[in-house]
Design a protein around this motif. Structure first.
Motif, PDB file in Angstrom:
ATOM      1  N   PRO A 244       0.818  -1.221   0.000  1.00 44.16           N
ATOM      2  CA  PRO A 244       0.000   0.000   0.000  1.00 44.16           C
ATOM      3  C   PRO A 244       0.850   1.268   0.000  1.00 44.16           C
ATOM      4  O   PRO A 244       0.510   2.259  -0.653  1.00 44.16           O
TER       5      PRO A 244
ATOM      6  N   GLU B 228      -3.646  -4.357  -6.914  1.00 42.53           N
ATOM      7  CA  GLU B 228      -2.809  -4.949  -5.872  1.00 42.53           C
ATOM      8  C   GLU B 228      -2.031  -6.176  -6.320  1.00 42.53           C
ATOM      9  O   GLU B 228      -1.142  -6.617  -5.594  1.00 42.53           O
TER      10      GLU B 228
ATOM     11  N   ARG C 128       2.013   2.019  -3.488  1.00 46.76           N
ATOM     12  CA  ARG C 128       0.922   2.513  -4.352  1.00 46.76           C
ATOM     13  C   ARG C 128       0.653   3.991  -4.072  1.00 46.76           C
ATOM     14  O   ARG C 128       0.476   4.795  -4.997  1.00 46.76           O
TER      15      ARG C 128
END
Length: 630
Positions: free
Chosen positions: A518, A539, A521
């Motif tokens: 995460p 993901e 990203r």
């Protein structure tokens, strides 16, 4: 008298008849056959068993040689000869060796125990040197060079007794002789009962002996005869074949274990590269994003401190990975045109903040006749220069750090020197600092930190580039490090800025980001959005393939290690699609930093790759290059 002569004559005639009878001839032929089989079996098995035991002994010698190097390297470096003498005596007393001798690098005796006392004896071949003792015993002597890093510390000679090997050989021969005697007796009894029941088992025994003698230990004689002696003989042959096969299997398993250990080490380094560098990349990226919006000086100082700590940890991880690759000989250098002046000028700002914090001044001197461009590995030379500058700044306070670039030997050699006015070092440490994991002393290690890998890596990298590194220093008067490299000027030069990252972002694009972390990203989305791009985030590889099938993207940023479907396999699936979407530019964003990774990524269908941690300039340049390729 006449009666005696008649008895002798009858005995001679009877003897001739008995000798020439078919039964006796067949019996003698049978006895010769089984005796010859037993002798052949004894000889071949004796040789095979001795060879197998010697192979095991050689394997033990290699393992013990490595253990001796590990056990005595530190005491020899520290010149703790008392510990060396005690360890040598204890090793022989404990029965680890029959004899053990240690010599220094000049061939002078340091310690000896057992019947070995000469450092200048005959050279020892790879398989060892047999030494016959006065009491009739035989020792097998081996020799191993003691070293640490690339520094030769001396050699160790150690010997094992072959008494156990010879004892096993004698027992084997005794067992075969006993079994052969039983077989001969069984043959003679069986001959009187049924010759057909003996011929077939003998043939089986002969075939088994021949196969085992040729190294086929899987052959086992199958005896169906009721003659117990032949059954015992067959069982003994099977047991001997099984013993030898088990020894050979153990040696093969040991070899496979060593190979598996090497593979496990490489896998561990690859996983460590990903698992450590990925969160570090996220930390550095978030700190980079947070600093421009921070007006509070205290908070900005905290962010700078956190960034400095994260980059220091990243340097340690990179050093460990580089050191592992150099150990295996898998780290290669490239040869491309680059500007030495631009390299020096772009490296100085990387240490300028740390130098200012410690109150150091920076000086740069670049010779006017320095070629505009030379051939070499710019990235690795920058790594060497940055390491030397970082060390100079770290060990200098309220002083001066200077860099000079010039050519010598009519322009055929490039000299890069880094000088400081710091703490310096004693003469005995000026060679040791290029050894792996070596610090000047424990107090310096506690005061300044470090892994002791930077300078050894620099030395090995320069050796790969055909160069060398040296140091001149004295305590309290600073140090002068000199890098000496071949200077190969580029005749048809290209602009010095060619291939460099550009600060101008490309036109706004729609980009897909695939990463299981995460933090990454969020970081990639922030960097791309800041340049005006539009981002979609997924993901894993399956989601990336589905997104490309559904949407026209200008480019894809693809992580390599993702759950369910990794980036490489996802890229292969995208390339197999029909239509223009299969040709979407794909840039791998990965924490992998092992040798051969770039070739593997591009072979999977990628258009480029960028290694974590990511800078906006590098991401911008790689993305622009990938877009241009399509």
């Amino acid at each position: 008298m006449r009666t005696l002569r008649g008895w002798i004559a009858r005995a001679v005639v009877g003897g001739r008849r008995w000798r020439n009878s078919f039964r006796v001839r067949l019996l003698m032929l049978g006895l010769i056959a089984i005796t010859g089989t037993a002798i052949t079996l004894t000889y071949t098995q004796s040789i095979q068993m001795r060879e197998a035991l010697l192979v095991e002994l050689h394997a033990r010698a290699r393992t013990d040689g490595q253990l001796l190097n590990a056990m005595f390297a530190a005491p020899l470096i520290e010149r703790d000869y008392a510990s060396v003498v005690d360890s040598v005596s204890e090793s022989v007393r404990a029965g680890s060796f029959e004899a053990l001798l240690l010599c220094d690098s000049r061939g002078m005796l340091i310690a000896a125990a057992g019947p070995l006392s000469d450092c200048n004896g005959p050279s020892v071949p790879f398989k060892g040197l047999p030494l016959r003792q006065a009491d009739g015993t035989v020792l097998q002597m081996f020799e191993v060079a003691l070293s640490f890093g690339h520094q030769r510390l001396g050699l160790a000679r150690f010997a094992f007794s072959l008494a156990a090997v010879d004892q096993i050989r004698r027992e084997l021969m005794t067992r075969v002789v006993v079994i052969s005697s039983l077989a001969i007796t069984a043959f003679m009894l069986a001959f009187a009962i049924a010759q057909s029941q003996v011929t077939r088992p003998l043939n089986q025994l002969v075939q088994a002996a021949e196969a085992i003698g040729k190294g086929d230990y899987s052959v086992r004689p199958r005896i169906t005869s009721r003659t117990s002696e032949l059954t015992i003989l067959a069982s003994a042959i099977s047991r001997m074949a099984t013993d030898i096969e088990e020894r050979v299997t153990e040696l093969a398993l040991a070899r496979d274990a060593a190979t598996a250990s090497d593979r496990a080490k490489s896998l561990f380094l690859a996983n460590m590269s990903h698992e450590v560098r990925t969160p570090l990349a996220g930390i550095l990226g978030m700190l980079e994003l947070a600093k421009p919006g921070t007006a509070d000086p205290a908070v900005r100082k905290y962010l700078d401190t956190a960034e400095h700590a994260a980059r220091h940890l990243l340097t340690i991880v990179n050093d460990i990975l580089d050191f592992a690759q150099l150990e295996k000989g898998r780290l290669a250098v490239t040869s491309t045109p680059f500007s030495v002046r631009a390299l020096v000028e772009s490296t100085i700002p990387l240490v300028a903040a740390a130098a200012e914090e410690r109150g150091n001044g920076m000086e740069v001197r670049i010779a006017d006749d320095l070629p505009r461009q030379i051939l070499g590995d710019e990235g690795r030379l920058r790594q060497v220069l940055l390491n030397l500058l970082s060390n100079a700044v770290k060990f200098t306070s309220q002083g001066t750090v200077s860099v000079e670039a010039r050519t010598v030997d009519a322009g055929h050699r490039l000299l890069l020197t880094v000088a400081d006015t710091g703490i310096g070092m004693a003469p005995e440490m000026q060679q040791r600092i290029f050894e792996s994991f070596v610090q000047a002393d424990e107090s310096i290690a506690r005061r300044f930190g470090g892994t002791g890998l930077g300078l050894p890596i620099c030395r090995q990298l320069l050796a790969l580039m055909g160069g060398s590194i040296s140091v001149e220093s004295s305590p309290g008067r600073g140090s002068l490090f000199t890098v000496d490299l071949p200077c190969r000027p580029v005749v048809d030069t290209v602009p010095a800025t060619a291939g460099r990252a550009t600060d101008r972002p490309p036109a706004a694009r729609r980009i897909l980001v695939a990463d299981d972390a995460p933090t990454m990203r969020i970081l990639l989305e922030a960097l791309l959005t800041r340049d005006g791009h539009t981002c979609d985030l997924v993901e894993d590889g399956n989601e990336a393939v589905a997104a490309v099938r559904a949407t026209d993207y200008d480019a894809v940023l693809m992580d390599v290690q993702m759950p369910r479907l990794d980036g490489l396999e996802a890229t292969r699936k995208i390339r197999k699609e029909e239509g223009p979407r299969s040709r979407v530019p794909i840039v791998f964003v990965t924490a992998s930093a092992m040798a051969g990774d770039e070739e593997r990524f591009l072979a999977a269908g990628g258009d480029g790759y960028v290694s974590k941690p990511i800078t906006p300039e590098t991401l911008r340049a790689v993305l622009a290059k990938a877009l241009a390729r399509r």
